[in-house]
Design a protein around this motif. Structure first.
Motif, PDB file in Angstrom:
ATOM      1  N   GLU A   1      50.641  37.971  24.599  1.00  4.62           N
ATOM      2  CA  GLU A   1      50.912  38.954  25.645  1.00  4.62           C
ATOM      3  C   GLU A   1      49.726  39.084  26.598  1.00  4.62           C
ATOM      4  OE1 GLU A   1      52.654  43.535  25.996  1.00  4.62           O
ATOM      5  OE2 GLU A   1      51.855  42.795  24.086  1.00  4.62           O
ATOM      6  N   TYR A   2      48.526  39.092  26.052  1.00  2.32           N
ATOM      7  CA  TYR A   2      47.302  39.219  26.854  1.00  2.32           C
ATOM      8  C   TYR A   2      47.055  37.963  27.684  1.00  2.32           C
ATOM      9  CZ  TYR A   2      42.367  40.372  27.781  1.00  2.32           C
ATOM     10  OH  TYR A   2      41.172  40.644  28.374  1.00  2.32           O
ATOM     11  N   PHE A   3      47.199  36.804  27.068  1.00  2.00           N
ATOM     12  CA  PHE A   3      46.879  35.534  27.725  1.00  2.00           C
ATOM     13  C   PHE A   3      47.778  35.257  28.921  1.00  2.00           C
ATOM     14  CE2 PHE A   3      47.507  30.893  28.094  1.00  2.00           C
ATOM     15  CZ  PHE A   3      46.206  30.501  28.350  1.00  2.00           C
ATOM     16  N   LEU A   4      49.081  35.519  28.764  1.00  2.00           N
ATOM     17  CA  LEU A   4      50.030  35.189  29.825  1.00  2.00           C
ATOM     18  C   LEU A   4      49.858  36.048  31.070  1.00  2.00           C
ATOM     19  CD1 LEU A   4      53.296  34.450  27.811  1.00  2.00           C
ATOM     20  CD2 LEU A   4      51.761  32.825  28.956  1.00  2.00           C
ATOM     21  N   VAL A   5      49.092  37.131  30.953  1.00  2.00           N
ATOM     22  CA  VAL A   5      48.797  37.952  32.126  1.00  2.00           C
ATOM     23  C   VAL A   5      47.488  37.518  32.777  1.00  2.00           C
ATOM     24  CG1 VAL A   5      48.425  40.282  32.995  1.00  2.00           C
ATOM     25  CG2 VAL A   5      50.042  39.901  31.135  1.00  2.00           C
ATOM     26  N   ILE A   6      46.446  37.344  31.969  1.00  2.00           N
ATOM     27  CA  ILE A   6      45.132  37.062  32.565  1.00  2.00           C
ATOM     28  C   ILE A   6      45.055  35.662  33.159  1.00  2.00           C
ATOM     29  CG2 ILE A   6      44.001  38.625  30.936  1.00  2.00           C
ATOM     30  CD1 ILE A   6      42.647  36.076  29.757  1.00  2.00           C
ATOM     31  N   ILE A   7      45.960  34.776  32.761  1.00  2.00           N
ATOM     32  CA  ILE A   7      45.910  33.410  33.259  1.00  2.00           C
ATOM     33  C   ILE A   7      46.002  33.362  34.788  1.00  2.00           C
ATOM     34  CG2 ILE A   7      48.412  33.011  33.103  1.00  2.00           C
ATOM     35  CD1 ILE A   7      47.822  30.198  32.156  1.00  2.00           C
ATOM     36  N   TRP A   8      46.709  34.337  35.385  1.00  2.00           N
ATOM     37  CA  TRP A   8      46.881  34.342  36.843  1.00  2.00           C
ATOM     38  C   TRP A   8      45.626  34.812  37.583  1.00  2.00           C
ATOM     39  CZ3 TRP A   8      50.856  31.704  38.503  1.00  2.00           C
ATOM     40  CH2 TRP A   8      51.932  31.510  37.626  1.00  2.00           C
ATOM     41  N   GLY A   9      44.733  35.454  36.880  1.00  2.00           N
ATOM     42  CA  GLY A   9      43.496  35.890  37.527  1.00  2.00           C
ATOM     43  C   GLY A   9      42.345  34.925  37.340  1.00  2.00           C
ATOM     44  N   VAL A  10      42.505  33.966  36.426  1.00  2.00           N
ATOM     45  CA  VAL A  10      41.401  33.055  36.107  1.00  2.00           C
ATOM     46  C   VAL A  10      40.936  32.213  37.302  1.00  2.00           C
ATOM     47  CG1 VAL A  10      40.789  31.030  34.721  1.00  2.00           C
ATOM     48  CG2 VAL A  10      41.830  33.009  33.628  1.00  2.00           C
ATOM     49  N   PRO A  11      41.827  31.726  38.201  1.00  2.00           N
ATOM     50  CA  PRO A  11      41.315  30.992  39.369  1.00  2.00           C
ATOM     51  C   PRO A  11      40.368  31.828  40.228  1.00  2.00           C
ATOM     52  CG  PRO A  11      43.643  30.550  39.086  1.00  2.00           C
ATOM     53  CD  PRO A  11      43.295  31.644  38.119  1.00  2.00           C
ATOM     54  N   PHE A  12      40.655  33.124  40.364  1.00  2.00           N
ATOM     55  CA  PHE A  12      39.741  33.995  41.101  1.00  2.00           C
ATOM     56  C   PHE A  12      38.402  34.105  40.380  1.00  2.00           C
ATOM     57  CE2 PHE A  12      43.907  35.514  42.581  1.00  2.00           C
ATOM     58  CZ  PHE A  12      43.693  35.552  43.955  1.00  2.00           C
ATOM     59  N   LEU A  13      38.460  34.203  39.058  1.00  2.00           N
ATOM     60  CA  LEU A  13      37.225  34.263  38.276  1.00  2.00           C
ATOM     61  C   LEU A  13      36.428  32.976  38.430  1.00  2.00           C
ATOM     62  CD1 LEU A  13      35.423  35.694  36.164  1.00  2.00           C
ATOM     63  CD2 LEU A  13      36.836  34.622  34.388  1.00  2.00           C
ATOM     64  N   ALA A  14      37.125  31.840  38.395  1.00  2.00           N
ATOM     65  CA  ALA A  14      36.445  30.557  38.557  1.00  2.00           C
ATOM     66  C   ALA A  14      35.761  30.471  39.917  1.00  2.00           C
ATOM     67  CB  ALA A  14      37.448  29.408  38.387  1.00  2.00           C
ATOM     68  N   PHE A  15      36.440  30.940  40.960  1.00  2.00           N
ATOM     69  CA  PHE A  15      35.856  30.906  42.300  1.00  2.00           C
ATOM     70  C   PHE A  15      34.635  31.829  42.373  1.00  2.00           C
ATOM     71  CE2 PHE A  15      35.367  31.613  46.815  1.00  2.00           C
ATOM     72  CZ  PHE A  15      35.669  30.378  47.359  1.00  2.00           C
ATOM     73  N   ALA A  16      34.736  32.996  41.745  1.00  2.00           N
ATOM     74  CA  ALA A  16      33.606  33.927  41.739  1.00  2.00           C
ATOM     75  C   ALA A  16      32.416  33.341  40.991  1.00  2.00           C
ATOM     76  CB  ALA A  16      34.026  35.255  41.110  1.00  2.00           C
ATOM     77  N   MET A  17      32.688  32.698  39.862  1.00  2.00           N
ATOM     78  CA  MET A  17      31.608  32.102  39.078  1.00  2.00           C
ATOM     79  C   MET A  17      30.988  30.902  39.795  1.00  2.00           C
ATOM     80  SD  MET A  17      31.179  34.004  36.440  1.00  2.00           S
ATOM     81  CE  MET A  17      31.504  35.329  37.606  1.00  2.00           C
ATOM     82  N   MET A  18      31.792  30.209  40.609  1.00  2.00           N
ATOM     83  CA  MET A  18      31.245  29.135  41.442  1.00  2.00           C
ATOM     84  C   MET A  18      30.334  29.710  42.517  1.00  2.00           C
ATOM     85  SD  MET A  18      31.504  27.665  44.681  1.00  2.00           S
ATOM     86  CE  MET A  18      33.107  28.155  45.326  1.00  2.00           C
ATOM     87  N   GLY A  19      30.782  30.784  43.167  1.00  2.00           N
ATOM     88  CA  GLY A  19      30.026  31.350  44.277  1.00  2.00           C
ATOM     89  C   GLY A  19      28.773  32.091  43.862  1.00  2.00           C
ATOM     90  N   ASN A  20      28.766  32.643  42.644  1.00  2.00           N
ATOM     91  CA  ASN A  20      27.641  33.481  42.210  1.00  2.00           C
ATOM     92  C   ASN A  20      26.291  32.761  42.256  1.00  2.00           C
ATOM     93  OD1 ASN A  20      25.863  34.574  39.782  1.00  2.00           O
ATOM     94  ND2 ASN A  20      27.086  36.274  40.545  1.00  2.00           N
ATOM     95  N   PRO A  21      26.135  31.590  41.623  1.00  2.00           N
ATOM     96  CA  PRO A  21      24.834  30.906  41.701  1.00  2.00           C
ATOM     97  C   PRO A  21      24.501  30.394  43.096  1.00  2.00           C
ATOM     98  CG  PRO A  21      26.429  29.544  40.542  1.00  2.00           C
ATOM     99  CD  PRO A  21      27.071  30.877  40.739  1.00  2.00           C
ATOM    100  N   VAL A  22      25.535  30.099  43.893  1.00  2.00           N
ATOM    101  CA  VAL A  22      25.278  29.659  45.270  1.00  2.00           C
ATOM    102  C   VAL A  22      24.699  30.816  46.079  1.00  2.00           C
ATOM    103  CG1 VAL A  22      26.298  28.738  47.385  1.00  2.00           C
ATOM    104  CG2 VAL A  22      27.109  27.928  45.161  1.00  2.00           C
TER     105      VAL A  22
END
Length: 442
Positions: free
Chosen positions: A133-154
């Motif tokens: 139940e938890y996984f099937l919801v957060i999966i849609w936000g993970v691309p935003f998290l990935a983009f944020a984690m990419m941008g943070n060190p930059v």
């Protein structure tokens, strides 16, 4: 833009870089801690186990963005040091294309294969339902998290550590507020916890997009640089692959760890580790902040061929981090029960977790040398030693220890694996770093 990296005092620079990074990591850690507290108190003990199973999957995907970000930011830092701004722009554009493409691929694969993925990561028995139940919801936000984690060190690489801090603070605040609304007041359970987390990821990603579209820095989101340049991609992956492989190794560790925990201690042991893991994330935030602050300073000065400042940055960072880690160690040893009680009122967890917590933190004072040592090679663009040193703890030591020691010592074999891995990886890193400094920085 980054002249301060070659002119300001190292201690001052480290504080300016590390404090915002530490605050950001602190808030991100608090985000996960509060998540665990809320589901533990407002749902049940199994909810803690479900989050413990799911989060390594989400963070493996976000680590792809982080790896692309760290690999690219190392290249950007060195090229800013050389005044090569065209290369910096090209690298950033390719980072964006890679992150978006890989994140969307994860959504497709994760949605279709969610059940076997969760089972591989240790979702067994009554943990499966809340984890799904938890996984099937957060999966849609993970691309935003990935983009944020990419941008943070930059963002840190272009000399804006305070904005990098906000990429972690804003989603944490959003998640905490939404957790209260969705779980406490609306009673949405694990779905509500997942929805709050997913929205918070979107907040972070959108903030990073805003930053690079604004006038806050010279590095911009420019579509013409999105075209993949394979030589740049290889350079990004050579360095950023370190982070991705490290997180992949951590994912393998979590698979073995969760299976060992379930086999030797049942579902309750996965919940115990969930609490320990959250305390570990919170307790070590200033040490990780020092490591993050170290990277752009060392990378810039290495690119500028200023060996003296690179050595000073290494020494100062290790000194600061070790002092902080020692204080953390003392607090953990003195107040283990009080820390565990923050997360749960369940008596079985309260009885079993403090001892496990103490054991896992026994080697905390020595960990900074390992973190800074591996970070130095990443900052210097030396991919292979950076990769090997980064994998020392989780890959070369912790995975085999977690697999074999419980066969002889039961569940305590899992807990004692952590300080043994810390000590061994620190010793190897120290010897390798000392050899590198004597050979190339004198």
């Amino acid at each position: 833009m980054t002249n301060k990296f070659e002119s300001d005092s190292i201690s001052s620079l480290l504080l300016k870089q590390a404090i915002p990074a530490s605050i950001g990591i602190l808030v991100m850690s608090l985000n996960m801690i509060v998540d665990t507290i809320f589901v533990g108190r407002w749902i049940d003990v199994l909810a803690i186990a479900a989050i413990t199973v799911v989060m390594p999957i989400a963070f493996f995907i976000s680590s792809i963005g982080m790896g692309i970000g760290i690999g690219g930011s190392s290249i950007i830092s060195r090229n800013l040091g050389k005044q090569n701004f065209t290369k910096a722009f090209n690298v950033f554009g390719n980072q964006i294309s890679l992150t978006i493409s890989l994140s969307l691929l994860f959504i497709l694969l994760g949605s279709y294969f969610h059940l076997p993925i969760l089972e591989i990561f240790g979702a067994k028995g009554s943990i499966i339902a809340p984890a799904t139940e938890y996984f099937l919801v957060i999966i849609w936000g993970v691309p935003f998290l990935a983009f944020a984690m990419m941008g943070n060190p930059v963002i840190r690489a272009v000399g804006k550590p305070n904005y990098a801090m906000f990429t972690l603070i804003l989603p944490a605040i959003a998640n905490i507020v939404l957790d209260i609304v969705f779980i406490k007041f609306l009673g949405l359970g694990m779905f509500g916890a997942g929805l709050a987390t997913s929205i918070s990821y979107a907040v972070s990603g959108l903030f990073v997009i805003w930053f690079f579209l604004s006038e806050k820095n010279e590095l911009k989101i420019i579509p013409k640089y999105f075209i993949i340049n394979f030589s740049i991609v290889r350079e990004i992956i050579a360095l950023g692959g370190i982070t991705i492989i490290r997180q992949g190794t951590i994912s393998i560790l979590m698979i073995i760890l969760n299976h060992s925990l379930f086999y030797y201690g049942g579902e309750i042991s996965i919940s115990i580790y969930g609490i320990i893991n959250r305390i570990m994330m919170f307790a070590l935030f200033p040490v990780l902040g020092v490591t993050q602050g170290f990277l752009p300073i060392a990378g810039y000065n290495y690119g500028a061929n200023n060996s003296k400042r690179v050595k000073e940055t290494i020494k100062t960072s290790i000194l600061f981090g070790t002092g902080i880690a020692t204080v953390i160690f003392i607090v953990i040893m003195l107040f283990p029960s009080q820390l565990v009680r923050i997360f749960t009122n369940d008596q079985e967890l309260l009885n079993l977790t403090p001892n496990a917590l103490i054991i896992t933190f026994l080697a905390t004072p020595v960990i900074t040398t390992q973190l800074i040592g591996s970070a130095y090679f990443q900052a210097a663009g030396k991919a292979l030693p950076a990769l090997l040193l980064t994998l020392l703890k989780q890959g070369f030591f912790l995975i085999p220890l977690v697999y074999f020691l419980p066969k002889f010592y039961g569940i305590n074999g899992v807990w004692i694996s952590f300080p043994i891995a810390d000590i061994l990886s620190t010793l190897v890193t120290y010897l390798y770093l000392k050899k590198e400094v004597n050979r190339h920085l004198n």
